[in-house]
Design an enzyme around this catalytic site. Structure first.
Site, PDB file in Angstrom:
ATOM      1  N   GLU A 226     -19.406 -57.525  12.189  1.00  0.00           N
ATOM      2  CA  GLU A 226     -19.281 -56.940  10.856  1.00  0.00           C
ATOM      3  C   GLU A 226     -18.885 -55.466  10.866  1.00  0.00           C
ATOM      4  OE1 GLU A 226     -22.820 -56.169   8.418  1.00  0.00           O
ATOM      5  OE2 GLU A 226     -23.926 -57.389   9.843  1.00  0.00           O
TER       6      GLU A 226
ATOM      7  N   SER B 198     -27.612 -54.737   1.542  1.00  0.00           N
ATOM      8  CA  SER B 198     -29.048 -55.005   1.371  1.00  0.00           C
ATOM      9  C   SER B 198     -29.826 -53.975   2.159  1.00  0.00           C
ATOM     10  CB  SER B 198     -29.389 -56.397   1.888  1.00  0.00           C
ATOM     11  OG  SER B 198     -28.417 -57.319   1.505  1.00  0.00           O
TER      12      SER B 198
ATOM     13  N   ARG C  28     -22.815 -47.275  16.066  1.00  0.00           N
ATOM     14  CA  ARG C  28     -23.811 -47.352  15.002  1.00  0.00           C
ATOM     15  C   ARG C  28     -24.889 -46.342  15.353  1.00  0.00           C
ATOM     16  NH1 ARG C  28     -28.681 -49.907  13.544  1.00  0.00           N
ATOM     17  NH2 ARG C  28     -28.726 -50.756  11.437  1.00  0.00           N
TER      18      ARG C  28
ATOM     19  N   SER D   9     -26.410 -49.400   7.217  1.00  0.00           N
ATOM     20  CA  SER D   9     -25.974 -49.068   8.564  1.00  0.00           C
ATOM     21  C   SER D   9     -25.205 -47.760   8.517  1.00  0.00           C
ATOM     22  CB  SER D   9     -25.044 -50.148   9.129  1.00  0.00           C
ATOM     23  OG  SER D   9     -25.791 -51.151   9.764  1.00  0.00           O
TER      24      SER D   9
END
Lengths: 432, 768
Positions: free
Chosen positions: A200, A254, A269, A257
């Protein structure tokens, strides 16, 4: 894996040339070429940068090869998140008569169904205002549609796919997000569809960079708020994201990141937080009994968070000068709710507003710390939490500006939550 | 963005309970001489601090003047019990509901009120200002909250060795204590009040609020009250302890079906707090919501703290205030045992600046402190028995300033204790049982030590109750006073004995033993003189070991000694294990003493009587003869039958009178007696008398000898020194012997040369 970089060149006739020779609009930045270095990187015979500046004939040759490797229609990209499924669909507008004839009925009906409606079932919505028209993708011109529906309605979606014999069209569907993993077997068993699962974050970054590159006129994809600290003069302004690196990319779905992006292929990340859009909606549902994001936002827009939160001035009577804390700053989120009387005097709207402010400020805070730790000044906020949520965007813009004393710039993108899906679509067209 | 006001864990003061029946003399102790009051009033808890003096009995020894003919007996010295005044800090924590009652009580018992002001801090200070001024007749003087907090934090970190701990979720013990680095700065303090303040502390006086968050204890309380309709903070925590957050939170596996492997995010990680409650048609239990909320807030604070620590390059992060149990990534989350008292301690220190309390060392008094309570009330049934929520911390001002032994190889990693009983359940069980078993004997001895005092029996009984209660508390909460160790159990017993005015139950026994042993000194020395050099070296070591068998502190021996007082030195030698010993580096030692003499030996001595006189002194004599200077370190205060510095002074003088070698050593200043600064049967090399450290440095000490089970086995067995060391002990406890793979009266003779030295040697041989 299709490597258009070293395809043998033949079949030099093709409609594909036309758009390249005479770009019809600024929007037709051909994605396939933009992404070339990416594919080249994976190809042993990489010659990308030199070819880019080469003669027309080379370009033509390459476009021909594009046609060869171009996947069959329909072109979808899908991002199955914790709360929402995001779907992008490319509707070709340059279909030739020949193609029209060849086009199977199923494909036609899907195209018609998706493009002639703005709502699907009870919960599916097409964000018409985001539609990208006259876009050239892989030599084809058409419109890019942006559709979303709640993840819990995925079974209905799969049922529809089954009914419309989706599986007869092509065998792989590019999907990203956690749901691509979680529901992979459902896709297979319920709709006879094979998912091509994608990371993703890879998709997100690819999508962001692509959409920004094709949006050079019209409403700017990237924008910021001028004078974020003066509510009366706070204006939305376009921001040219020409040289975007390094960049902090904050994706608020939700959960949240936070990515530090140093170049197209170099990102990490940095961290994340579980206090995201899901928390806002989850808490709002519990506190106010609302049931949708829109409803929660509507309530929040009418509420007053200062009745719920304890401010610095509530404790110190004014600014806490010793530590440079202004009186209006929130000292304790929901701090006033420790008192029974105050709990009884607040409205649902106040609670919704306080929830929004709490979550937003917290994201701002963590983002700011990451930006400092990574030494990055530009922050791009994306994700569906920001959809129709000007309140949060302005708050983030304000927080970034105020607490960094103008050092950090909060940037936003119009296609907020769709970048993952766009990235998945690009993967279908140009496998990296 | 945070208020630095702290939140307590107590109840909010909705009900003013004035009818409490306190055992106040057990709580507000030593009020008669109290001065320098300070108060920290938080959202729900009040912390009161005062300085007081404690008068207690100490045993003193005084040499008889043997030059006159009036020597009343053949006794070596006389023992007298004197009154001594020491300083003590009292900290009491109670719910705000009791504030009025408490102020009344203090007013009634405050006798010497030269005090005019009370230092105050905390968010509630202004609210109760009038009440305090009216009740106590003291002027309320407000101090900045954050300054007080930092001052208090520095104070506990410096003076309480096991102040900081990490929370270990799945370990046998909930808490894992950290030895405090000798240099406590810099550190990050995350103060969690209704909001959160993040403070960087660089030195005693330099600190800066570098950030904060509005999501703090107030958010837990406020949002928790809204979600669960539960009003009280404590109840919310209780609810949370019973809940399952996974029914409310959206986990990574709820989105991915499993873990998100490429990022290393496990399936159980929370992806979205309250992510599952985004629905109108489902009910969630209060417990689950409270748990989810607690997780959300704890993780958030932990994460921010971690980001700030990283940005400012700080590795030590202390969390104070609202109790969170987050595990923020790369930075270790440290909690403080006395976090609730920090503000009050700091306010007190502000008020006491003219006394300069920071120039002294302070020690936690285990007898008067209630220790750390588990946050889960189910864990300790003992806790419920206490009236109300009164917690106490008492700290004694130590006469001597305590510092590290300069010869510790790595002061920051030095841990005195060999076994952490809070982590070693079987060992804990044994020792707690052992100390409980020994209690009758200790009580008997205490009474016997004061034959002229009729109320001694009553006091001894109180001692028994107090110590037994401590042992029971420790059974349920091994972490109550930091790491539970044999040392802490021994020290607690000493503190409790002192508490009830049994300053030195062994004084008479020690006196008798010393008298008897002295009579044999010359004989022992002359028989050693007759041996060959090599025989003598071995005999000297055996002498020290045999002497060490005489120990009233060890159960197996005290039984023998009590039943058969004639148990002699020779018999002790016969009891000793034959070589090879359990731990035996005698050959290396012998080889070493064949070489050049040491420059100076530091000898930590153990028991009085045969041990010191017939075992240690001949050994010292040999060292002196070799040209090695000797520093004899003995306890400052009494502990069991350990020889104290006062006693040793007299003994050494008497021996010097018989022995020209000792005499010359004293005259030429080659034999020095110093006190260790300790009153424990064990030895903490990180808290030693400053004078000792100075002498050690001046004399260029190159050998450290540690003798006895308490000092060389229960503690320091693994201690690494930067010079040669010799640890000698006889294992007089069959359980311990068993554990170490030996048997009763096994010998530990551990001679070590620091690794660095070896490394240098080998480095010279192996070219890199």
């Amino acid at each position: 894996m299709a490597l258009n970089g070293h395809q043998p060149d033949h079949d030099i006739n093709g409609e594909d040339e036309t758009p390249m020779k005479q770009p019809r609009s600024n929007k037709e930045m051909p994605g396939c070429l933009r992404n070339e270095p990416d594919s080249e990187a994976a190809a042993p015979a990489g010659r990308a940068s030199s070819e880019r500046h080469n003669s027309n004939s080379t370009t033509r040759r390459r476009l021909d090869s594009v046609k060869k490797t171009r996947p069959p229609f329909p072109w979808f990209g899908m991002d199955i998140g914790g709360t929402l499924v995001k779907l992008v669909y490319f509707e070709p507008k340059d279909i030739t008569a020949e193609e029209e004839q060849e086009e199977v009925e199923n494909l036609k009906s899907i195209r018609r169904y998706l493009t002639s409606n703005v709502a699907y079932g009870k919960t599916g919505i097409r964000d018409v205002h985001l539609e990208l028209q006259d876009l050239t993708l892989c030599g084809r011109t058409g419109n890019l549609h942006f559709i979303r529906f709640p993840t819990h309605d995925l079974p209905a979606f799969l049922q529809m796919g089954r009914n419309k014999h989706f599986s007869s069209l092509h065998t792989t569907l590019c999907a990203t997000g956690g749901g691509a993993y979680k529901f992979e077997s459902d896709f297979r068993t319920m709709a006879d569809l094979q998912l091509h699962k994608l990371d993703e974050l890879d998709c997100l970054i690819r999508g962001v960079l692509y959409i920004d590159s094709v949006m050079s006129s019209g409403p700017s994809e990237c924008y910021y708020f001028e004078n974020p600290t003066e509510p009366d003069h706070c204006i939305q302004r376009p921001y040219p994201l020409e040289n975007p690196y390094p960049l902090l990319l904050v994706n608020i779905g939700s959960g949240v990141s936070i990515l530090a992006v140093y170049s197209k292929n170099n990102y990490k990340r940095v961290t994340g937080t579980s206090l995201g859009g899901g928390t806002f909606l989850g808490l709002c549902c519990l506190l106010t009994g609302c049931s949708s994001f829109e409803e929660a936002l509507e309530m929040a827009s009418q509420g007053e968070s200062t009745r719920v939160d304890k401010l610095v001035r509530d404790i110190y009577g004014g600014d806490y000068e010793r530590f440079g804390l202004p009186g209006w700053a929130v000292a304790s989120s929901f701090g006033n709710m420790m008192s029974k009387e105050k709990r009884e005097s607040v409205s649902k709207e106040d609670l919704a507003r306080a929830t929004l402010v709490t979550i937003t400020n917290n994201i701002g805070s963590i983002t700011r710390m990451c930006a400092l730790n990574e030494n990055i000044e530009r922050v791009v906020f994306v994700g569906n939490f920001l959809r129709v949520n000007t309140l949060s965007m302005k708050l983030l813009a304000y927080a970034m500006d105020y607490w960094s004393k103008g050092q950090l710039k909060a940037l936003f993108l119009r296609h907020e939550g769709y970048f993952g899906a766009v990235g998945a679509l690009l993967e279908l067209l140009h496998p990296s | 963005m945070a208020e630095c006001g702290r939140l307590g864990r107590g109840t909010s003061s909705h009900t003013m309970d004035k009818s409490i029946t306190l055992p106040p003399d057990e709580i507000f102790r030593n009020l008669e001489n109290a001065k320098r009051f300070a108060i920290d009033i938080g959202g729900s808890l009040t912390k009161l601090a005062y300085y007081s003096t404690v008068q207690h009995k100490v045993a003193k020894v005084r040499s008889f003047d043997h030059s006159t003919k009036e020597a009343p007996s053949d006794k070596l010295y006389e023992i007298s019990v004197q009154e001594e005044v020491t300083a003590r800090l009292h900290f009491i924590k109670f719910e705000n509901a009791y504030i009025e009652t408490c102020l009344d009580f203090i007013k009634d018992h405050l006798v010497n009120t030269e005090t005019k002001v009370i230092k105050a801090t905390g968010g509630g200070a202004h609210k109760f200002k009038e009440l305090i001024e009216k009740k106590l007749g003291l002027k309320v003087d407000k101090e900045d909250e954050m300054t007080c907090l930092i001052k208090g934090c520095n104070f506990v970190l410096k003076n309480i060795p096991h102040e900081a701990f990490v929370y270990a979720k799945h370990a046998d013990s909930e808490f894992r204590f950290q030895t405090t680095h000798p240099d406590i700065f810099p550190y990050l303090l995350v103060n969690i009040g209704s909001g959160v303040s993040i403070v960087k502390v660089e030195s005693e006086d330099k600190f800066e609020r570098i950030g904060g968050s509005s999501i703090g204890g107030g958010t837990f309380w406020g949002l928790g009250a809204l979600l669960t309709k539960t009003k009280r903070f404590d109840e919310l925590l209780q609810l949370a302890s019973k809940g399952q957050h996974t029914s409310v939170d959206m986990l990574v596996k709820d989105i991915y079906g499993g873990s998100y492997g490429s990022l290393g995010l496990t399936g159980d990680l929370i992806a979205s707090s309250f992510g599952k409650s985004a629905t109108a048609d489902k009910e969630f239990s209060k417990e689950d919501m409270a748990k989810s909320l607690l997780h959300m807030i704890s993780n958030d604070i932990g994460q921010l703290a971690c980001l700030y620590a990283k940005l400012h390059n700080l590795s030590r992060v202390y969390f104070g205030g609202f109790f969170i149990r987050g595990h923020p990534g790369e930075v270790q989350a440290l909690f403080l045992r006395h976090e609730g008292y920090l503000g009050a301690i700091g306010a007190f220190l502000k008020g006491a600046e003219e006394d300069n309390p920071n120039q002294y060392s302070w020690g936690e008094n285990y007898a008067g402190s209630s220790g750390l309570m588990s946050i889960s009330p189910d864990m300790n049934p003992m806790q419920r028995a206490r009236s109300g929520t009164f917690d106490m911390l008492e700290m004694d001002r130590l006469e001597r300033q305590l510092v590290n032994l300069p010869l510790l190889q790595d002061p920051s990693s030095y841990i005195p204790d060999s076994v952490d009983l809070s982590e070693d359940a079987p060992a804990r069980e044994y020792w707690l049982y052992c100390f409980e078993e020994a209690l009758d004997g200790v009580v008997k001895r205490a009474v016997a030590s004061q034959p002229d005092m009729p109320e001694a029996a009553e006091r001894a009984e109180k001692f028994r109750q107090k110590y037994r209660h401590k042992l029971q508390t420790l059974r349920y909460q091994p972490f109550a006073y930091g790491s539970l160790t044999v040392r802490s159990l021994l020290d607690t017993r000493e503190h409790c004995l002192n508490e009830f005015n049994f300053p030195d139950p062994y004084s008479k026994i020690k006196q008798m033993e010393n008298d008897i042993a002295l009579k044999y000194y010359e004989k022992v020395v002359s028989s050693l003189e007759q041996l060959s050099w090599e025989e003598r070296q071995f005999a000297l070591v055996r002498g020290v070991l045999a002497g060490n068998v005489f120990d009233w502190g060890a159960k197996a021996v005290s039984d023998v000694l009590e039943s058969d007082p004639e148990f002699g030195f020779e018999e002790a030698k016969r009891q000793l294990e034959e070589r090879p010993w359990l731990v035996d580096s005698y050959d290396q030692w012998l080889k070493r003493v064949k070489g050049p003499p040491h420059k100076c030996a530091l000898f930590f001595v153990d028991n009085s009587g045969v041990d010191i006189i017939l075992g240690v002194m001949p050994f010292v004599r040999e060292l002196l003869s070799r040209g090695t200077e000797v520093v004899l370190a003995s306890n400052s205060g009494p502990a069991l039958n350990d020889v104290t510095n006062g006693e040793l002074q007299i003994l050494t003088e008497r021996i010097a009178a018989m022995d020209p070698v000792i005499q010359a050593g004293l005259n030429e200043d080659r034999l020095t007696l110093v006190q260790s600064g300790s009153s424990s049967p064990c030895l903490d090399l990180s808290r030693l008398d400053k004078v000792l450290a100075m002498v050690v440095r001046e004399r260029q000490t190159d050998l450290v000898i540690i003798e006895g089970m308490g000092r060389a086995i229960h503690t320091n067995y693994y201690a690494m020194l930067s010079c040669e060391s010799l640890k000698m002990a006889v294992i007089k406890n069959s359980w311990l012997a068993d554990r170490l793979g030996g048997k009763l009266f096994s010998v530990v003779f551990k001679y070590e040369v620091p690794a660095e030295k070896n490394m240098c040697d080998s480095a010279a041989l192996t070219p890199l």
